[in-house]
Design a protein around this motif. Structure first.
Motif: not given
Length: 276
Positions: A262-273
């Motif tokens: 998820x983080x790799x695809x969205x370019x965000x840390x999980x907390x940010x997502x």
């Protein structure tokens, strides 16, 4: 309940008392008029009286008059009153002087009696989100709708737009589905949509509930995915089923491999997502 038992029950005057829902006292005024006077003596501002027909209205007025003949100290409010039968012009000022609110009377359309009582027995905050009855005002092109807590709300005819399937017939007002549905002939409108449109407090409360339900990783991932125009199949290493389960809240704590994808695809840390 058999038809005979239902008819007997619907002839009784009810006094409902607010207490984690409502406790019910049923009185047959034709058989025990003294019990009706006694019940009035025990009435308070929290009592809700339901008069099922015109005969009950007359018996109730007789009991009110008898109560005042007995008492030396003037009474204040005796509770609220829902009248399902016609009253006489002379009765209205008496009832309005002793009960508040007084709702109902001639031409008042409402839920079937047994269903109506079920709604009235709910806690006020739940009953208030249901529409139990009302009147049509053709001259003003208005519906006057009554909620389960006996508060009224006014809806203009114009808010009930015709659809491809039905045209509202304001001469045929009825209420169904335990107060969740208002019917105008073959046309149906939900109580939710009416209250959302007309009651700012209801709208704020519903929006707050929706925002609360939309918190967390699942709703946030769905919002972020749609904003970026991504389908569920566009997450390398993750199946569409996995993404769908996360969005529905079935997976609230993804494993390390899923988090990394998820983080790799969205370019965000999980907390940010999750805070999106």
């Amino acid at each position: 309940m058999s038809a005979t038992r239902h008819r007997r029950a619907s002839q009784r005057i009810l006094r409902l008392e607010s207490h984690n829902g409502r406790d019910r006292l049923e009185i047959d005024p034709g058989r025990t008029p003294a019990k009706l006077v006694e019940a009035l003596e025990g009435s308070s501002k929290d009592s809700l009286w339901v008069l099922p027909n015109t005969t009950a209205v007359h018996a109730f007025l007789d009991a009110v008059h008898e109560l005042f003949r007995r008492e030396t100290r003037p009474r204040q409010r005796l509770g609220s009153l829902l009248v399902l039968g016609a009253t006489t012009p002379n009765a209205t000022p008496v009832l309005q002087g002793l009960f508040h609110p007084v709702v109902g009377g001639a031409s008042f359309e409402h839920l079937p009696h047994d269903v109506l009582v079920e709604v009235l027995e709910m806690p006020d905050d739940e009953a208030g989100d249901l529409l139990i009855g009302g009147w049509t005002n053709p001259d003003g092109e208005l519906l006057i709708l009554v909620r389960g807590n006996l508060r009224t709300i006014v809806a203009p005819f114009s808010m009930f737009a015709a659809t491809d399937h039905a045209i509202p017939d304001f001469r045929r007002l009825s209420f169904e589905d335990h107060g969740h549905t208002v019917r105008l002939g073959n046309y149906e409108a939900s109580s939710d949509s009416i209250l959302y449109e007309l009651d700012p407090d209801y709208r704020r409360r519903l929006n707050a509930q929706r925002r609360e339900s939309e918190r967390g990783l699942g709703p946030a991932l769905r919002r972020l995915r749609k904003q970026r125009g991504l389908s569920r199949s566009e997450f390398p290493g993750l199946s569409e089923k996995t993404i769908a389960r996360i969005e529905r809240g079935e997976i609230q704590r993804p494993n390390a491999r899923t988090v990394k994808a998820l983080e790799a695809k969205l370019g965000m840390a999980l907390d940010e997502i999750a805070e999106f």
